[in-house]
Design an enzyme around this catalytic site. Structure first.
Site, PDB file in Angstrom:
ATOM      1  N   CYS A 264      14.184 -21.749 -21.798  1.00 57.82           N
ATOM      2  CA  CYS A 264      15.558 -22.239 -22.020  1.00 57.82           C
ATOM      3  C   CYS A 264      15.763 -22.893 -23.372  1.00 57.82           C
ATOM      4  CB  CYS A 264      15.994 -23.195 -20.902  1.00 57.82           C
ATOM      5  SG  CYS A 264      14.781 -24.414 -20.425  1.00 57.82           S
TER       6      CYS A 264
ATOM      7  N   ASP B 186      24.867 -22.447 -20.849  1.00 50.68           N
ATOM      8  CA  ASP B 186      23.630 -22.551 -20.079  1.00 50.68           C
ATOM      9  C   ASP B 186      22.677 -21.379 -20.375  1.00 50.68           C
ATOM     10  OD1 ASP B 186      21.643 -22.982 -18.209  1.00 50.68           O
ATOM     11  OD2 ASP B 186      23.068 -23.624 -16.656  1.00 50.68           O
TER      12      ASP B 186
ATOM     13  N   HIS C 121      20.007 -20.617 -18.872  1.00 49.47           N
ATOM     14  CA  HIS C 121      19.276 -20.187 -17.675  1.00 49.47           C
ATOM     15  C   HIS C 121      19.881 -18.960 -17.009  1.00 49.47           C
ATOM     16  CE1 HIS C 121      18.478 -24.532 -18.196  1.00 49.47           C
ATOM     17  NE2 HIS C 121      17.250 -24.177 -17.885  1.00 49.47           N
TER      18      HIS C 121
END
Lengths: 464, 420
Positions: A297, A421, A423
């Site tokens: 990440c 994000d 992820h």
């Protein structure tokens, strides 16, 4: 952009051909200038035809804007041309979100192509053949004409045609200057136009740069233009990477650009959003055939930041891969050799180190001992987005994220964070990404209230 | 009695039931097998018309050999006509050519077709139909195309030997641009399938419709390779082709579509330029190189039009600067065997350039000379023909790909039975 204006973009190739009887500089310059002059006449000839893309309409700009389609007469406002364009509505709504791209002023642009009518009757007589026997160098290329004009939508077609021809002539003039400036012997660098959307009141400008000369060698030209357009001299506006990206030209690399513009921003009492400036690409898990699910990440957040610096024109290098990021860390001594090829996490300090090593970018580090403290960082974050406008990498707990903006109210203290994000493991589907909040506004409860966080705030280099 | 000739007409894509009354007239016998004639006749045809076959009239005992001759002829004709062609055939082009054998005794007509694309193709039977009532007005497309082409003569080439090569290369590029260009008909960019004569009654004797064609091409082709600099070539000279050519094409009147129209006019544009360049180069080869011609604008042959007797069609010819109308008239007589009064020949379509190479004095002299000589009063049609023309209103049935045909005359076919 000015409301009530329409943008017309005219593109095409003009053949540049000239005979050099000798290679001494004054002769070469004279011949080049004469050739550009001849092209100027060609562009003003009655045989010039503009083809309206995706339509059966052709315009003769040097015959008062006479057109093929019966319903278009030269006195009609140019916005009537838009109705004749056959748009492929199915295609565009499938790819993009339903929301119209209000922020993009070049949506709804009218595209035209340069053509010539070979059957335009001139005062020519039956053909003759002339044999020339002088030895010479033949210089030949095609000039990539690309003009953009912004006109009132109520302006008549005949006037708009005149404006377009004028834009072609002035672009030829710019190309001539660039060609002569950078010419070496018989090597003529091809002049290439780039369009830039500069801050108001300047707006849309077109600059011609010579092909093959990197941005780093064109600083003098940029300095001249910065002072001409009264642009600040500490950030790039006119590097090739800053060129305006037209909505009808999809990015070929497959990454999504600025997914956040499709969101509704939170309405806070006495508050406003402070957002990232410019363009970045969304990097996340599983892209580029790298399975970094669960450990990559921070790498992805770093890639998003690198993409920002590339697209704002600060660097020309491509976004680094996981391997290159790890290599950089070993090179600066931050990590041991065993780090290479591993799945080890990195944090904000490492992100800052890589930015420095690979891009020459310095960063500020912000530290909060508890996630709950982030709620009070509204002013600092807002200031960052105002002055630097770069994406922020935040790492803490067991997660890394990218902060693209903050909405903050000075009076109530309410705060929201615009989060990208890394992820996300799915495809580049804007609808899913915005609907499911992979790019979205989060409240202060988003952070682990007890964990400590480090934020990497990259700083813009002071350069043009 | 031997007669031979070329069949000229227009290929139609679909099966047609309309046919043209066939006119057969006698040749004067030239013994030499002359390939040049096929080409000369082919150059006289405006767009939309082409040589679609050959015919032969022989006595019955030579009928079998005639078939072999016809077969050889048709392939030879096609080969010579398509040599030097700058445009390419498309899938829709009909490559079946017609051979007609007429028995001089029984008047029986044997019609066969061959696919000239396939050297091994065998004859396919076809029916030949005469129909009373001459096909009247074929729609006409016209345009005039301006040329301003400069062809480099690269260092390795030497003029005048390589002139043909340099011109051909340059013209090939230009021809491709024309072929790929957009064609407007009467100012309209119609989709290819649109019928041009929509709404007309089938058998109405309409006035000949004229359509104006306009051809649009991109101003230049964008570079295929990613170049950073202009290309530099060392040249020993250049060839500049400048001027305007008058172009004409006819459409077969059976429901022509826009795409056929654009095809025929573009091909005429390409043909007229390549024909006159070829003629100029041929002439140069024959006359020998004139050193004084370097640096001087030389006038290429200009196009003139002559009406086909009895029809609203025109054929064309090319006049060299030192020629005059009577030369054209003579050539028409020689190639096509019809009389064309000099004042019916239209020389006004292409203006005479003010070129220093025209020797006016010479032309005047020539004219005077011509005026003094009597017109060649050859008997036009010997006994056979008037009856032939009337008898031809028979009901033979037509077959594949014959829209309309006029049998014209060409001199010189290789004949095994020369002794008559």
């Amino acid at each position: 952009m000015v409301v009530g204006n329409i943008i017309l973009r005219l593109r095409g190739s003009l053949e540049f051909k000239c005979q050099l009887d000798s290679t001494d500089v004054p002769h070469v310059q004279k011949v080049i200038s004469r050739t550009f002059e001849a092209l100027g006449s060609q562009v003003k000839a009655e045989s010039l035809v503009l083809s309206l893309s995706s339509s059966p309409v052709f315009l003769w700009p040097n015959k008062g804007g006479h057109a093929t389609a019966g319903e278009i007469s030269p006195n009609r406002p140019c916005k009537d041309l838009q109705q004749l364009i056959q748009t492929d509505d199915q295609e565009s709504s499938r790819k993009k979100s339903a929301k119209k791209d209000k922020n993009n002023p070049t949506a709804g642009i009218i595209n035209l192509t340069l053509m010539t009518e070979v059957t335009e009757p001139g005062v020519l007589s039956a053909p003759t053949l002339l044999r020339g026997s002088k030895k010479h160098h033949l210089l030949q290329t095609t000039l990539p004409m690309d003009c953009v004009v912004s006109v009132l939508s109520s302006e008549s077609i005949s006037v708009v045609c005149g404006t377009l021809v004028g834009a072609l002539c002035s672009q030829l003039g710019d190309m001539e200057k660039v060609a002569l400036r950078h010419m070496k012997g018989t090597a003529l660098l091809i002049p290439q136009p780039f369009h830039f959307l500069l801050p108001a009141p300047v707006g849309l400008v077109t600059v011609v740069y010579p092909a093959g000369v990197p941005d780093s060698q064109l600083e003098t030209q940029r300095k001249e233009l910065h002072s001409l357009f009264e642009l600040p001299d500490d950030r790039p506006y006119l590097r090739r990477a800053n060129a305006l990206h037209f909505p009808d030209e999809p990015y070929k690399d497959g990454y999504l650009r600025n997914p956040h513009v499709h969101l509704n921003h939170p309405a806070l009492e006495n508050g406003k959003p402070y957002l990232v400036q410019g363009v970045y690409s969304y990097h996340h898990y599983m892209q580029d055939r790298v399975d970094d699910n669960g450990w990559g990440c921070a790498y992805r957040s770093l890639q998003t930041i690198c993409s920002w610096f590339q697209q704002q024109g600060y660097v020309e290098r491509a976004v680094p891969s996981h391997k290159e990021i790890q290599q950089a860390l070993v090179e600066v001594g931050d990590k041991q050799g065993s780090f290479l090829g591993s799945r080890q996490w990195i944090g904000s300090i490492e992100v800052a180190a890589v930015l420095d090593q690979l891009l020459g970018v310095t960063s500020k580090i912000m530290f909060v001992s508890q996630g709950s403290e982030l709620a009070s960082k509204g002013r600092e974050l807002a200031n960052h987005f105002l002055s630097e406008g770069t994406p922020i990498m935040i790492g803490g707990g067991v997660l890394a994220h990218t902060i693209l903006g903050v909405a903050w109210s000075e009076t109530t203290g309410q705060i929201r964070y615009l989060i990208l994000d890394p992820h996300y493991t799915g495809a580049e589907d804007l609808q899913v990404i915005t609907d499911k909040g992979w790019c979205g506004w989060k409240g202060p409860e988003f952070w682990d209230q007890n964990a400590y966080y480090n934020l990497c705030l990259p700083q813009r280099p002071k350069t043009i | 009695m031997k007669t031979s000739g070329l069949l000229v007409g227009s290929h139609n894509i679909t099966q047609s039931k309309h046919c043209e009354q066939s006119l057969v007239s006698q040749s004067h016998s030239v013994i030499m097998y002359n390939n040049v004639c096929f080409l000369k006749v082919s150059r006289m045809l405006p767009g939309g018309m082409s040589v679609i076959g050959v015919f032969l009239v022989t006595p019955p005992e030579l009928s079998k050999e005639a078939q072999n001759t016809l077969r050889r002829l048709i392939f030879a004709v096609d080969k010579h006509i398509s040599k030097g062609r700058l445009w390419s055939l498309t899938e829709e082009d009909v490559t079946e050519k017609v051979t007609l054998h007429i028995c001089s005794k029984t008047r029986k007509v044997v019609c066969r077709t061959y696919d000239v694309r396939d050297p091994k193709s065998s004859a396919k039977p076809a029916d030949w139909k005469y129909q009373s009532g001459v096909c009247t007005s074929w729609p006409l497309l016209t345009c005039s195309v301006g040329l301003n082409l400069v062809f480099p003569v690269l260092e390795m080439h030497v003029l005048p030997q390589d002139m043909e090569k340099c011109m051909k290369e340059g013209l090939q590029t230009w021809a491709k641009q024309i072929e790929d260009g957009l064609c407007l008909i009467n100012g309209d960019a119609m989709p290819g399938e649109v019928e041009l004569l929509g709404g007309q009654k089938k058998n109405a004797k309409a006035v000949q419709q004229t359509f104006r064609a306009q051809i649009l091409i991109p101003m230049a082709e964008p570079q295929s390779e990613r170049r950073l600099t202009a290309s530099v070539k060392v040249c020993s000279g250049s060839l500049t082709l400048k001027g305007m050519v008058q172009c004409r094409a006819y459409l077969h009147s059976n429901k022509p579509r826009a795409k056929h129209a654009t095809e025929v006019i573009k091909r005429d544009v390409i043909n007229t330029v390549s024909s006159r360049v070829e003629m100029f180069l041929e002439d140069l080869l024959m006359e020998g190189e004139d050193k004084g011609s370097v640096g001087v604008q030389q006038v290429l042959p200009r196009r003139v039009f002559a009406p086909v007797p009895g029809m609203s069609l025109c054929v064309c010819d090319y006049m060299f600067p030192d020629e005059c109308v009577s030369d054209v008239s003579d050539r028409l007589k020689e190639m096509l065997d019809w009389e064309t009064p000099e004042d019916s020949i239209d020389t006004s379509q292409e203006a005479v350039p003010e070129a220093p190479t025209i020797d006016l004095k010479n032309t005047v002299v020539q004219k005077n000379l011509k005026a003094k000589s009597t017109l060649d009063a050859r008997p036009k049609t010997p006994s056979e023909d008037p009856t032939e023309a009337h008898k031809s209103h028979k009901t033979y049935y037509a077959g594949v790909a014959m829209a309309a045909a006029i049998a014209l005359l060409a001199t010189g076919t290789s004949l095994i039975y020369l002794s008559d």
